[in-house]
Structures are given as structure tokens and as C-alpha cells.
Design an enzyme around this catalytic site. Structure first.
Site, PDB file in Angstrom:
ATOM      1  N   SER A   1       8.508   3.980   0.191  1.00 25.57           N
ATOM      2  CA  SER A   1       7.276   3.413  -0.525  1.00 25.57           C
ATOM      3  C   SER A   1       7.410   4.049  -2.025  1.00 25.57           C
ATOM      4  CB  SER A   1       5.793   3.990  -0.143  1.00 25.57           C
ATOM      5  OG  SER A   1       4.965   3.314  -0.426  1.00 25.57           O
TER       6      SER A   1
ATOM      7  N   SER B   1       0.930  -1.013  -0.064  1.00 28.32           N
ATOM      8  CA  SER B   1       0.126   0.092  -0.042  1.00 28.32           C
ATOM      9  C   SER B   1       0.984   1.235   0.103  1.00 28.32           C
ATOM     10  CB  SER B   1      -0.860  -0.042   1.163  1.00 28.32           C
ATOM     11  OG  SER B   1      -1.832   1.051   1.258  1.00 28.32           O
ATOM     12  N   GLU B   2       0.795   1.947  -1.010  1.00 25.76           N
ATOM     13  CA  GLU B   2       1.789   3.229  -1.025  1.00 25.76           C
ATOM     14  C   GLU B   2       1.854   4.214   0.011  1.00 25.76           C
ATOM     15  OE1 GLU B   2      -0.741   2.694  -3.209  1.00 25.76           O
ATOM     16  OE2 GLU B   2      -1.588   4.740  -3.858  1.00 25.76           O
ATOM     17  N   ASN B   3       0.980   4.244   1.188  1.00 29.09           N
ATOM     18  CA  ASN B   3       1.148   5.054   2.122  1.00 29.09           C
ATOM     19  C   ASN B   3       1.971   4.462   3.057  1.00 29.09           C
ATOM     20  OD1 ASN B   3      -1.016   2.876   2.395  1.00 29.09           O
ATOM     21  ND2 ASN B   3      -1.872   3.945   4.350  1.00 29.09           N
ATOM     22  N   GLY B   4       2.816   3.247   2.793  1.00 32.24           N
ATOM     23  CA  GLY B   4       4.066   2.722   3.542  1.00 32.24           C
ATOM     24  C   GLY B   4       3.759   1.295   4.288  1.00 32.24           C
TER      25      GLY B   4
END
Lengths: 215, 197
Positions: free
Chosen positions: B68, B26-29
Site C-alpha cells: 500500500s 484506501s491505505e489500509n490495503g
């Protein structure tokens, strides 16, 4: 590092300041500092954040109170107030690909003039930028970003200002903590020095200027 | 490692057998996203890229946004599945704005299309009777890099040899029906198998 109240810390921020705010859709955002910005009616702010969150949450609160003159972010789709203020030319919105945004901030915090990224080549994002060819690949020159203030939310802060973050609340926080003249931090828990092991410190204490005491 | 966009792509996770041992990023980390937590079990600091509560699987790890997107741009993400507004005959994707109407911003989409090893678009074939598979994107592009595969409720479309090609049709959908709602020049091979569901 100095421990202060949210009121004292926000009083340092003048109208028209450029402010980075950590968080991703309001997760990992220093809500108490945003509430205080609204209470002290700091206006004409230039905000740099990943997104515009939603009304009533995170940086969304600043738009609810019409305190923002300019926003640099990667996504505003879930905040209709920002869309409206942008269409009415009340807020100048600069949309930046998320990976480019964080890397520009990282560059600003690391003393670099900018970065070369393939993201955005051949799209609207390229307009007005230099394209640089290296080894047969195209890159855009994206310049570094810095700010007057960074508002950071940590999970643990020790009495010196060493910080760790929790889960997906880390996001832009440690990167922004490098890229501002003055760094103001709220933390879920403030703990004695030594509770955070040296290997687990993410943001070193010397980067933190003000830590907001927990009430 | 797989990154799923918001919307239809999110549903992909429900159909991946655990034996495949896929890491979802998930690109939020976060690497190792798990299902939506049960009522009362959500953690406010554990969310997906849309800010909704998720869970983390054993072996998950978290990191900041620079890491990320280093993973994304650096070619460490094997597959991304993204939503789309338009895909054109050259495989160009437009999925981040409709000028004058809807300007949500690109979020992580431009980095994902530029950097992921394989880009799959999962979207409806047409919206309000208008084909989303167009000859040339009228909407602003997400990347100059073409996507690898488009999956709709009617068809699977690939780009082998740089030619937009109908690879499969959905059960009960004929080639003629696909062509009727496809604006782009679509190459139709001699035999088009049905999707295996």
C-alpha cells in the site's frame, strides 16, 4: 509449527517483551491473544503496531489494562487512553510515518539494516537521523525493526501453518510475520493442507511457530 | 488512482462521476473502495483507513501495508486529497499534530504528501475565527514538499510559479471576504472566476 492454546502461547511471552501486533484500527488483530495478555497481566510491554486502535478493541485493550511501557505506531488519535498515558509519561510513544513503519518492519524481516525514504525529510521526523543525498534527492536512513514476538491474525491457516488473509485485515500481518523471533497466529478458520492453493499462500508455513487452536 | 483522507476529503467520492473510472485507494490495503454498505451488509474485515465499514467495487484488490505504501511513495497514486490544520504561503502543509494539545500522529499523511503525484488539501478556510491559510506554518510540517492546491468553502488557491494565488472564489464570496480571513500574502490575479459547482 506447533498447535497450542492461547494460554500456552501467551505464557511464553515474558514481561518487558517487544511484541508486534498485526491489525489496522483493530481490524485483523489477534483479539484472543490480546485478551490473554491482559488475563495473564503481561506488563512493561514494548508494542509495535500500526495504531493504538480504540479503547476496548485490538491493542487498545493493553492500554486499558496499563500493560504497555512503550509504543511504536503511526497513529494514536482515536485512543484517548494512550494520549493520556503519553502525556503523563507512563507510555513512551514513538510516532513513525505509516509507510516508514511498515518498511522498517519489512527490512527487519528481510535481513536489511534499514531503508532510505523521502518521507519525513525536513520535518520533526528527521530529528536524530542521517539524511542521505542520492541522485539529487534527499532521503532519511530509517533503521530496521524486529521484535521478540509477532502476534498475527490470519483468515485461513492450514494444518502446517500456511496463511492467507481477508480483505483489509491483511495490513501489517504478513510483514510482521517475517520480523519476529517467535510468531504466534490466530486464524478465523483452520483448514486441511491443500485447501489453500500454493499460489494463494501469503505467509509460508515455516514462518509460523505457534498456531492457536480454535475452540 | 486517488487516495482520500479522513473527514472533508472523504466527501470527494460523492462527486466523482462513474464515467471518470477513478480507482480509490484506501491505505489500509484496498484499491476499489465503494460506498458505505447498507444496514446489515457490513463485513468486519472490510474497512476504511478509519476502521469504518466500507464496500469494495467489482475489480477491487487487497494487499498488505508494505504494498500500500509502496504504491503511495512510489508515485503510483495520481492524486491525494487530505485535510489540513495549516497551509502556508510556500504551500507547506501541517496536519498531524498540535504540540502539547493534540498528538494523533501522522498515520499515512507524510507518505502521501511525499509520494502522491498531486496533493490537494480540502479544509475549512478558518477555524474559530483564525485563518488556516498562514504566512508560515507554526505547527509541525507534514512534508517539506509543497502541496499543489488548497480548496476551502471560500476559495481555491494554487501555487503557480511558486506564488500562493487565489484561483477561484465560492459563489457569493467576494475577493475581499477571502482576503479578510487569509493571513498569508495571497496573490490576487486581475480576474478571479467563481467556482463552478
Amino acid at each position: 509449527m506447533k498447535a497450542v492454546s492461547a494460554e500456552e502461547a501467551v505464557a511464553l511471552i515474558p514481561n518487558g517483551a517487544t511484541v508486534m501486533v498485526g491489525g489496522f484500527m483493530g481490524v485483523g488483530t489477534p483479539e484472543r491473544l490480546l485478551d490473554e495478555l491482559v488475563r495473564q497481566r503481561k506488563s512493561e510491554l514494548t508494542i509495535i503496531s500500526n495504531d493504538a486502535a480504540v479503547p476496548g478493541q485490538g491493542v487498545g485493550k493493553l492500554f486499558d489494562a496499563a500493560l504497555v511501557a512503550a509504543l511504536t505506531a503511526s497513529h494514536i488519535g482515536l485512543n484517548p487512553n494512550v494520549q493520556k498515558q503519553m502525556m503523563a509519561n507512563k507510555v513512551a510513544v514513538d510516532l513513525v510515518p505509516q509507510g516508514t513503519l511498515v518498511e522498517r518492519i519489512r527490512a527487519g524481516g528481510c535481513g536489511l539494516g534499514g531503508v532510505l525514504t523521502p518521507t519525513g525529510v525536513g520535518t520533526m521526523v528527521e530529528e536524530g537521523k542521517r539524511r542521505i543525498e542520492l541522485d539529487g534527492k534527499s532521503f532519511l536512513l530509517e533503521t530496521a525493526l524486529r521484535s521478540d514476538f509477532a502476534l498475527i491474525h490470519a483468515f485461513l491457516a492450514d494444518y502446517l501453518g500456511n496463511l492467507t488473509y481477508a480483505l483489509t485485515a491483511r495490513n501489517f500481518n504478513p510483514v510482521m510475520a517475517m520480523a519476529a523471533d517467535t510468531v504466534i497466529v490466530t486464524a478465523e478458520h483452520i483448514v486441511p493442507v491443500g485447501v489453500i492453493a500454493p499460489d494463494h499462500v501469503v505467509t509460508p508455513a515455516p514462518l509460523v511457530d505457534y498456531l492457536i487452536a480454535n475452540g | 488512482m486517488v487516495n482520500l483522507g479522513i473527514g472533508i476529503p472523504t466527501l470527494v467520492a460523492n462527486y466523482v462521476p462513474p464515467s471518470l473510472k477513478v480507482f480509490f485507494q484506501s491505505e489500509n490495503g484496498l484499491i476499489g473502495t465503494g460506498p458505505i454498505p447498507e444496514q446489515g451488509m457490513a463485513h468486519p474485515l472490510l474497512t476504511d483507513a478509519g476502521g469504518r465499514p466500507i464496500s469494495a467495487l467489482p475489480g477491487a484488490c487487497t494487499f498488505d501495508s508494505a504494498m500500500s505504501f509502496g504504491l503511495i511513495r512510489g508515485g503510483h497514486v495520481n492524486v491525494t486529497v487530505l485535510g489540513g490544520l495549516q497551509v502556508d504561503a510556500e504551500g507547506h502543509l501541517a496536519n498531524w499534530m498540535i504540540p502539547g494539545k493534540m498528538v494523533p500522529g501522522m498515520g499515512g499523511a507524510m507518505d502521501l504528501v511525499s509520494g502522491a503525484k498531486r496533493v490537494i488539501v480540502a479544509m475549512q478556510h478558518a477555524a474559530k475565527g483564525k485563518s488556516k491559510i498562514v504566512q508560515k506554518c507554526a505547527l509541525p510540517l507534514t512534508s517539506s514538499r509543497p502541496v499543489d492546491l488548497v480548496v476551502t468553502e471560500m476559495a481555491v488557491i494554487g501555487f503557480s510559479g511558486g506564488k500562493m494565488t487565489l484561483q477561484e472564489t465560492a459563489p457569493g464570496v467576494t475577493v475581499a471576504e477571502v482576503m479578510a480571513v487569509t493571513e498569508a500574502d495571497l496573490f490576487i490575479p486581475a480576474s478571479v472566476p467563481e467556482m463552478k459547482l
